[in-house]
Enzyme design. Structure first.
Site, PDB file in Angstrom:
ATOM      1  N   CYS A 167      -0.786   3.827  10.917  1.00 42.91           N
ATOM      2  CA  CYS A 167      -0.719   4.875   9.888  1.00 42.91           C
ATOM      3  C   CYS A 167       0.519   4.678   9.039  1.00 42.91           C
ATOM      4  CB  CYS A 167      -0.661   6.227  10.579  1.00 42.91           C
ATOM      5  SG  CYS A 167      -1.929   6.404  11.846  1.00 42.91           S
ATOM      6  N   ARG A 172      -2.017   1.009   4.973  1.00 42.52           N
ATOM      7  CA  ARG A 172      -1.806   1.045   6.414  1.00 42.52           C
ATOM      8  C   ARG A 172      -2.899   1.839   7.130  1.00 42.52           C
ATOM      9  NH1 ARG A 172       3.361  -0.384   7.584  1.00 42.52           N
ATOM     10  NH2 ARG A 172       3.200   0.637   9.615  1.00 42.52           N
ATOM     11  N   TRP A 176      -4.926   5.938  10.218  1.00 41.64           N
ATOM     12  CA  TRP A 176      -5.921   4.966  10.674  1.00 41.64           C
ATOM     13  C   TRP A 176      -6.207   5.377  12.109  1.00 41.64           C
ATOM     14  CZ3 TRP A 176      -6.946   1.336  14.448  1.00 41.64           C
ATOM     15  CH2 TRP A 176      -7.933   0.392  14.152  1.00 41.64           C
ATOM     16  N   ASN A 183       3.166   7.497  13.650  1.00 42.51           N
ATOM     17  CA  ASN A 183       2.460   6.209  13.548  1.00 42.51           C
ATOM     18  C   ASN A 183       2.675   5.474  14.867  1.00 42.51           C
ATOM     19  OD1 ASN A 183       1.355   3.710  12.923  1.00 42.51           O
ATOM     20  ND2 ASN A 183       3.311   2.962  12.092  1.00 42.51           N
ATOM     21  N   GLY A 184       1.585   5.123  15.549  1.00 40.03           N
ATOM     22  CA  GLY A 184       1.719   4.425  16.829  1.00 40.03           C
ATOM     23  C   GLY A 184       0.770   5.028  17.849  1.00 40.03           C
ATOM     24  N   GLU A 198     -10.216 -19.396   7.949  1.00 38.96           N
ATOM     25  CA  GLU A 198      -9.633 -18.399   7.037  1.00 38.96           C
ATOM     26  C   GLU A 198     -10.650 -17.944   5.993  1.00 38.96           C
ATOM     27  OE1 GLU A 198      -7.093 -15.880   4.812  1.00 38.96           O
ATOM     28  OE2 GLU A 198      -7.375 -16.400   6.913  1.00 38.96           O
ATOM     29  N   LYS A 251     -11.961 -14.024   5.442  1.00 40.94           N
ATOM     30  CA  LYS A 251     -11.926 -13.286   4.159  1.00 40.94           C
ATOM     31  C   LYS A 251     -13.298 -12.687   3.835  1.00 40.94           C
ATOM     32  CE  LYS A 251      -7.986 -12.898   3.564  1.00 40.94           C
ATOM     33  NZ  LYS A 251      -7.554 -13.393   4.786  1.00 40.94           N
ATOM     34  N   GLU A 285     -13.929  -9.756   6.259  1.00 37.61           N
ATOM     35  CA  GLU A 285     -13.142  -8.520   6.166  1.00 37.61           C
ATOM     36  C   GLU A 285     -13.303  -7.777   4.851  1.00 37.61           C
ATOM     37  OE1 GLU A 285      -8.857  -8.748   6.459  1.00 37.61           O
ATOM     38  OE2 GLU A 285      -8.894 -10.860   5.883  1.00 37.61           O
ATOM     39  N   HIS A 298     -23.484 -29.881  17.663  1.00 44.80           N
ATOM     40  CA  HIS A 298     -23.361 -29.450  19.069  1.00 44.80           C
ATOM     41  C   HIS A 298     -23.808 -28.003  19.237  1.00 44.80           C
ATOM     42  CE1 HIS A 298     -21.299 -33.192  19.848  1.00 44.80           C
ATOM     43  NE2 HIS A 298     -20.465 -32.938  18.851  1.00 44.80           N
ATOM     44  N   LYS A 301      -3.564  -2.813   6.948  1.00 45.02           N
ATOM     45  CA  LYS A 301      -2.778  -3.993   6.593  1.00 45.02           C
ATOM     46  C   LYS A 301      -1.851  -4.445   7.705  1.00 45.02           C
ATOM     47  CE  LYS A 301      -1.027  -7.011   3.695  1.00 45.02           C
ATOM     48  NZ  LYS A 301      -1.846  -8.152   3.441  1.00 45.02           N
TER      49      LYS A 301
HETATM   50  C1  AGP Z   1      -5.782 -10.751   7.105  1.00 49.91           C
HETATM   51  O1  AGP Z   1      -6.338 -10.663   5.861  1.00 49.91           O
HETATM   52  C2  AGP Z   1      -5.701  -9.498   7.843  1.00 49.91           C
HETATM   53  N1  AGP Z   1      -5.075  -8.488   7.112  1.00 49.91           N
HETATM   54  C3  AGP Z   1      -5.133  -9.642   9.245  1.00 49.91           C
HETATM   55  O2  AGP Z   1      -5.912 -10.565   9.940  1.00 49.91           O
HETATM   56  C4  AGP Z   1      -3.666 -10.092   9.315  1.00 49.91           C
HETATM   57  O3  AGP Z   1      -3.546 -11.420   8.949  1.00 49.91           O
HETATM   58  C5  AGP Z   1      -3.166  -9.929  10.764  1.00 49.91           C
HETATM   59  O4  AGP Z   1      -3.259  -8.574  11.100  1.00 49.91           O
HETATM   60  C6  AGP Z   1      -1.737 -10.425  10.932  1.00 49.91           C
HETATM   61  O5  AGP Z   1      -0.877  -9.661  10.162  1.00 49.91           O
HETATM   62  P1  AGP Z   1       0.626 -10.159   9.917  1.00 49.91           P
HETATM   63  O6  AGP Z   1       0.583 -11.460   9.199  1.00 49.91           O
HETATM   64  O7  AGP Z   1       1.238  -9.063   9.102  1.00 49.91           O
HETATM   65  O8  AGP Z   1       1.270 -10.286  11.272  1.00 49.91           O
END
Ligand code: AGP
Length: 608
Positions: free
Chosen positions: A2, A27, A74, A100-101, A481, A485, A488, A504, A603
């Site tokens: 959060c 967040r 969140w 937050n936590g 990667e 993308k 997500e 395989h 994020k």
């Molecule tokens: C990637 O687009 C995501 N937001 C997520 O996988 C992110 O890379 C991951 O949470 C790691 O975050 P960081 O690089 O801030 O540690």
């Protein structure tokens, strides 16, 4: 994960708190709320984005308070409802808390307090905090002491801000694992989960450390370490980025803005660090461990998500350029794995936010082991930056879109520099790679210039519900990667796969309903990749390929081709990933998704 904000000062506190929550919305954004003290105490909460809360506050707040706290959520415990939204209060309605936590021992605290007659209304872990403060306040008759006592009984991770109608002139806060920054302005103080919510007001910030609580009055602030029960003196630092960097400007959203920052990002990651003409790589952040770095025999990279995939590219770079064996592990797995670790192994944590709990936990695991702890981090002053022995900042500036784009480019650029530095010049690639990196921003602009063509193809391929990304060598982590993308932000079930593995198993999935993106840039395995394309085409699959300019053969094999300018095999990764980012972006747009705020994600993942 959060976002929390608190304000005490001369202004109407509701404006900086709401603006702060908007800046922190990446967040978490499933519900939001504020509490403000002005004569009496007021609470406004809404389900959904901060905009909904802002409208409600505008309608309901009849005064201009100088003290307020706010939260954007969140959900971890309890669905996103009004009841579960923060701030949470004690049953007398006098103590207000945003958090937050995760409070890991909330259930036992709740049971103890319920046995004492406390009633709880929400499904959250957070609600135990104001109730526990209330319980101690009734005994200790001091909020300082009650807050500190309550903190000593909480287990887990927290960044907390607390206000009470009993003390309308004070703001309390504390942190354990979750990030918390205090902005020191002229006649005002603003607390936030990260500096982006503060820098509109001041660039002077104090980063709170674990087990620290702070009491803020209109004149001053005092920090206490609750573990050692002692006062802490800490001078404010100055933020090194400006407000413009977090503004959208003419872009429709942050993701596109941050993709288009690719040329600038490569420039900033190499600025003052490379001198191609004299073959020098200078990484000032490693100066204090230069000697120890020289005796490193193995590197263990720990990271999560996109940063983990950057680590996999780094594995190829460091092993092949510097000749040092590298292992890359998911931080969440490394934490709970019992493996032999050698003191001459360096642990390298890669993180954009510098606040990812799994990566922090991985570093904590090797604390005191004698192993060198290094970091490649973007967020300046973040927890990982401060807990590592040395490291390299990415200098990509704040990244706001949940899907990481420019940070990946900055991380892979920095990993090139790290590999060259560790090679001590003993590689024939040294000068050519420095020259290549120096020229790369221009080539990145040429890739961005193809956005229209990439948009056309992304729209064409976004009709597939299942999608594969494949590649060989450094393009294998890139395929992982690319798939992340598309997953997500477009919510398409995509998978990254080593191209050599197709026969395989995955080849069984291929038919007319299956799309594949093949990363086929120039390199020693290109011929092999051609056969993978032919294998897919032979089963009726549709193939779009990323290839290096001048490769005519691939146009005869794949259905569609996106070309990137020529460069060395290593730096092709930095050009091809821009295509992957734009491809996912335009596919998500075509499918009407919110590219900056994808569902169910946040994020910075500050809980394990
Ligand atoms: C990637 O687009 C995501 N937001 C997520 O996988 C992110 O890379 C991951 O949470 C790691 O975050 P960081 O690089 O801030 O540690």
């Amino acid at each position: 994960m959060c976002g929390i904000v608190g304000y005490l000062g001369s202004k109407n506190a509701l404006a900086p708190v709401i603006d702060g929550l908007q800046a922190l919305e990446y967040r978490g954004y499933d519900s939001a709320g504020v509490a403000f003290i002005d004569g009496g105490a007021h609470l406004v909460k809404r389900v959904g984005r901060v905009d909904a809360l802002a409208k409600a506050v505008k309608a309901e707040a009849k005064t201009k308070p100088h003290l307020a706290i706010g939260h954007t959520r969140w959900a971890t415990h309890g669905a996103p409802t009004i009841i579960n939204a923060h701030p949470h209060i004690n049953q007398d309605g006098t103590i207000f808390v945003v958090h937050n936590g995760i409070i890991e021992n909330f259930a036992e605290i709740k049971t103890k307090l319920e046995q004492l007659g406390y009633q709880f209304v929400s499904d959250t872990d957070t609600e135990v905090i104001p109730q526990l403060i209330d319980y101690h306040y009734k005994k200790l008759k001091s909020f300082d002491k009650a807050f500190e006592q309550a903190l000593t009984e909480l287990r887990g991770a927290y960044a907390i801000a607390m206000v009470t109608s009993e003390e309308p002139e004070n703001l309390y806060a504390a942190r354990l694992s979750s990030p918390l920054v205090l902005g020191v302005g002229k006649g005002e103080f603003i607390l936030a989960s990260d500096p982006t919510a503060i820098m509109e007001h001041t660039k002077k910030v104090v980063y709170l450390n674990d087990y620290e609580m702070v009491k803020i009055t209109s004149k001053n602030y005092s920090i206490r370490n609750i573990q050692h029960s002692k006062k802490v003196r800490r001078v404010a630092e100055t933020l090194d980025f400006d407000v413009e960097q977090v503004k959208l400007g003419d872009y429709p959203n942050f993701m596109l803005k941050e993709i288009y920052e690719a040329p600038q990002t490569i420039r900033m990651a190499t600025l003052g660090r490379i001198r191609p003409e004299s073959a020098i790589v200078k990484l000032g952040g490693l100066a204090n461990v230069e000697l120890k770095l020289g005796s490193v025999e193995r590197i263990l990279i720990v990271a999560c998500g996109t940063s983990y995939y950057a680590g996999l590219v780094g594995e190829y770079l460091i092993e092949e350029i510097a000749g040092i064996p590298v292992e890359v592990q998911l931080a969440s797995e490394f934490k709970y794995r019992d493996e032999p670790l050698e003191p001459n192994t360096a642990v390298l944590a890669i993180s954009q936010s510098g606040e990812t709990a799994d990566t922090i936990a991985a570093l904590q695991k090797v604390e005191g082991s004698g192993m060198l702890r290094l970091g490649v981090v973007n967020a300046v002053g973040s927890t990982i930056a401060r807990m590592t022995d040395a490291g390299v900042y990415c200098h990509a500036g704040p990244e706001q879109a949940v899907a990481s784009t420019k940070a990946f480019i900055a991380q892979v650029t920095v990993l090139h520099l790290l590999a060259l530095k560790l090679s001590k010049g003993r590689t024939k690639l040294f000068k050519p790679l420095l020259k290549d990196l120096d020229e790369l921003p221009k080539k990145a602009e040429l890739v961005l210039a193809q956005a229209k063509n990439i948009e056309r193809l992304a729209k064409k391929y976004s009709r597939f519900e299942d999608f594969l990304f494949i590649g060989r060598r450094l393009s294998y982590p890139l395929s992982l990667e690319g798939a992340l993308k598309l997953k997500e932000i477009a919510y398409i079930h995509a998978e990254g796969y080593a191209a050599g593995e197709m026969k395989h198993g995955p080849l069984a999935m291929i038919d007319k309903q299956f799309g594949t993106l093949v990363i086929a840039t120039d390199g020693p395995t290109l011929e092999k990749t051609y056969s993978n394309i032919q294998e897919i085409k032979a089963r009726g699959g549709l193939v779009v390929a990323i290839a290096t300019k001048g490769n005519r053969r691939i146009a005869k094999l794949a259905d569609d081709v996106i070309y990137v300018p020529k460069s060395l095999e290593q730096t092709q990764t930095l050009l091809a990933v821009i295509v992957l980012q734009l491809f996912a972006y335009y596919a998500a747009l075509k499918l009407g998704k919110n590219v900056d705020r994808p569902r169910n994600l946040a994020k910075s993942v500050t809980v394990e």
